[in-house]
Write an enzyme that holds these catalytic residues in place. Structure first.
Site, short mmCIF file in Angstrom:
data_model
loop_
_atom_site.label_atom_id
_atom_site.label_comp_id
_atom_site.label_asym_id
_atom_site.label_seq_id
_atom_site.Cartn_x
_atom_site.Cartn_y
_atom_site.Cartn_z
N TYR A 168 17.44 -40.33 15.46
CA TYR A 168 18.20 -40.67 14.25
C TYR A 168 19.69 -40.35 14.38
CZ TYR A 168 19.48 -40.10 9.23
OH TYR A 168 20.07 -40.15 7.99
N LYS A 172 23.40 -42.53 13.84
CA LYS A 172 24.36 -42.16 12.79
C LYS A 172 25.72 -41.82 13.41
CE LYS A 172 21.86 -42.59 9.02
NZ LYS A 172 22.14 -43.71 8.09
N1 LIG Z 1 17.50 -38.81 2.58
C1 LIG Z 1 18.39 -38.03 3.14
O1 LIG Z 1 18.27 -36.81 3.12
C2 LIG Z 1 19.59 -38.62 3.79
C3 LIG Z 1 19.72 -39.96 3.98
N2 LIG Z 1 20.84 -40.48 4.58
C4 LIG Z 1 21.00 -41.91 4.72
O2 LIG Z 1 21.27 -42.43 3.43
C5 LIG Z 1 20.71 -43.72 3.28
C6 LIG Z 1 19.81 -43.76 2.05
O3 LIG Z 1 18.77 -42.83 2.22
P1 LIG Z 1 17.73 -42.52 1.05
O4 LIG Z 1 18.44 -42.45 -0.25
O5 LIG Z 1 16.90 -41.37 1.51
O6 LIG Z 1 16.88 -43.86 1.05
P2 LIG Z 1 15.34 -44.18 0.78
O7 LIG Z 1 14.54 -43.87 2.00
O8 LIG Z 1 14.90 -43.58 -0.50
O9 LIG Z 1 15.45 -45.76 0.65
C7 LIG Z 1 15.79 -46.54 1.76
C8 LIG Z 1 16.13 -47.93 1.30
O10 LIG Z 1 16.45 -48.75 2.43
C9 LIG Z 1 15.55 -49.85 2.47
N3 LIG Z 1 15.30 -50.16 3.88
C10 LIG Z 1 14.90 -49.31 4.85
N4 LIG Z 1 14.73 -49.97 6.01
C11 LIG Z 1 15.05 -51.26 5.77
C12 LIG Z 1 15.06 -52.43 6.55
N5 LIG Z 1 14.69 -52.42 7.84
N6 LIG Z 1 15.41 -53.60 5.99
C13 LIG Z 1 15.77 -53.64 4.67
N7 LIG Z 1 15.78 -52.57 3.89
C14 LIG Z 1 15.42 -51.38 4.42
C15 LIG Z 1 14.32 -49.37 1.71
O11 LIG Z 1 13.52 -50.42 1.18
P3 LIG Z 1 12.23 -51.05 1.92
O12 LIG Z 1 11.53 -49.92 2.61
O13 LIG Z 1 11.46 -51.73 0.86
O14 LIG Z 1 12.81 -52.01 2.91
C16 LIG Z 1 14.98 -48.60 0.59
O15 LIG Z 1 15.50 -49.49 -0.37
C17 LIG Z 1 20.01 -44.01 4.60
O16 LIG Z 1 20.87 -44.75 5.42
C18 LIG Z 1 19.76 -42.64 5.19
O17 LIG Z 1 19.68 -42.64 6.59
C19 LIG Z 1 21.87 -39.69 4.98
C20 LIG Z 1 21.79 -38.35 4.81
C21 LIG Z 1 20.65 -37.70 4.22
C1 LIG Z 2 30.14 -23.06 7.40
C2 LIG Z 2 29.03 -23.44 8.23
C3 LIG Z 2 27.73 -23.51 7.49
C4 LIG Z 2 26.90 -24.55 8.10
C5 LIG Z 2 25.61 -24.80 7.37
C6 LIG Z 2 25.11 -26.11 7.80
C7 LIG Z 2 23.79 -26.48 7.27
C8 LIG Z 2 23.51 -27.87 7.71
C9 LIG Z 2 22.09 -28.19 7.61
C10 LIG Z 2 21.77 -29.52 8.20
C11 LIG Z 2 21.90 -30.64 7.25
C12 LIG Z 2 21.22 -31.85 7.77
C13 LIG Z 2 21.34 -32.96 6.82
C14 LIG Z 2 20.41 -34.02 7.24
C15 LIG Z 2 20.56 -35.26 6.44
C16 LIG Z 2 19.79 -36.38 6.99
O1 LIG Z 2 20.39 -37.33 7.40
C17 LIG Z 2 18.31 -36.24 7.07
N1 LIG Z 2 17.75 -35.91 5.81
C18 LIG Z 2 17.68 -37.47 7.62
O2 LIG Z 2 17.60 -38.48 6.69
#
Ligand SMILES: NC(=O)C1=CN([C@@H]2O[C@H](COP(=O)(O)OP(=O)(O)OC[C@H]3O[C@@H](n4cnc5c(N)ncnc54)[C@H](OP(=O)(O)O)[C@@H]3O)[C@@H](O)[C@H]2O)C=CC1
Ligand SMILES: CCCCCCCCCCCCCCCC(=O)[C@@H](N)CO
Length: 312
Positions: A168, A172
């Protein structure tokens, strides 16, 4: 970034939101609707799209606003281009004024448990799921000679990474590379580029990934409490309105962003310096703590691999 420039106003703009049926994407779609935008959402599952569309409709500000949903799989380049074209058809054939590329997912596991297929799938669901849409959009913007906006969603794991994220984090990080390139190249076509680096999001996707996430990864990550999709959606839209290129919400975001800034534009020249000094001292301490947590888990890890018949 430039206080004398007029803030971007979503009112009356056609905003295209991938991943708009869940989590961050849905919250972005709802927030844009409540700011007066026309919104098109794209994802695969039709039931969730329909439910999301209803929720977006609830944020309507005027009877003229148009809301549509489209079911396409965005890890496919042709489908990514077709989805954009379908969305522009409902707007007189004109490309959306802004695209918010929120689609993506992660399936954390140990690197030694990955295979070529799962690593490629990881790249699909972190990088290509957004890059193909950006490519199709950029071509249209350049041909149509209309201004545009591309917003990518990376992660704090686009600045750094840790155990469990081999399928992943590379995608990113790659999104950052693409966004840096496009920020520089798309000024030719009056198309601005933005990229967000959120920490954990309290979303359906997060619940899903936590079911398979290695325990050690969960433990290390517990420092970063998940944020609500709504709060993050507002940070994202406000960052775009200000014209920020990197949008990394919260204190952790500021520290990682300022520490990884390179030649990327700063936000606040002085404050960013303060954050990068904090990072200079605090990040090595944090990383050493993480390494020692991982090493303490070594025996448990070996037992885990044995339980999966890894050693044959
Ligand atoms: N959750 C987290 O902790 C974090 C997430 N992110 C990023 O933020 C974004 C949103 O995450 P999050 O809010 O968790 O999302 P969710 O997993 O809750 O939702 C994902 C969305 O993307 C759609 N999707 C996924 N794959 C495809 C595909 N191949 N084609 C079309 N649609 C797709 C899903 O719909 P469907 O499955 O129906 O296609 C859904 O609408 C993502 O890019 C994720 O990587 C970044 C940091 C942290
Ligand atoms: C001053 C220094 C302190 C540092 C503390 C740092 C703590 C960081 C924790 C890791 C966070 C990872 C987020 C992942 C989000 C994500 O993309 C996944 N959920 C996959 O979807």
């Amino acid at each position: 970034m430039w206080p004398f420039l007029k803030k971007w106003d979503p009112r009356g703009q056609h905003c295209y939101v991938t991943g708009g049926s869940s989590g961050l994407g849905l919250a972005v779609a709802v927030s844009l609707a409540s700011r007066g935008a026309d919104v098109s959402i794209v994802a695969r599952n039709e039931e969730r799209l329909a439910a999301a569309l209803e929720q977006i409709g609830g944020a309507r500000q005027s009877p003229d606003q148009k809301f549509h949903s489209y079911s396409y799989s965005l890890t496919d380049p042709d489908a990514s281009a077709a989805a954009l074209e379908a969305a522009s058809e409902s707007h007189g054939g004109k490309m959306p004024d802004a695209i918010f590329l929120c689609a993506g997912s992660s399936a954390p596991r140990f690197f030694v448990e990955e295979d070529a297929k799962s690593l490629q799938k990881g790249m699909d669901n972190s990088y290509w799921v957004q890059a193909y849409s950006a490519l199709a959009y950029a071509k249209h913007i350049a041909k149509e000679k209309t201004p545009g906006k591309i917003v990518f969603v990376s992660s704090l794991l686009g600045y750094m990474s840790l155990i469990g994220y081999a399928s992943y984090a590379p995608g990113k990080h790659a999104l950052r590379g693409l966004a840096e390139t496009l920020r520089s190249e798309m000024i030719l076509y009056e198309c601005s580029v933005h990229i967000m680096f959120p920490g954990n999001i309290d979303s359906p996707g997060y619940v899903e990934e936590n079911r398979i996430k290695p325990k050690i990864t969960l433990e290390i990550e517990s420092t970063d409490k998940p944020e609500s999709p709504e709060a993050l959606a507002n940070s994202l839209i406000e960052g775009v309105q200000r014209g920020d290129f990197h949008i990394a919400p919260g204190m952790l975001g500021d520290i990682f962003r300022s520490s990884a800034v390179g030649s990327t534009p700063h936000h606040n020249f002085l404050l960013d310096g303060v954050y990068s000094v904090i990072g200079y001292f605090a990040l090595p301490v944090w990383r050493r703590g993480v390494d020692s947590t991982i090493m303490k888990h070594r025996k448990e890890h070996e037992e885990y691999l044995a339980s999966k018949s890894f050693f044959g």
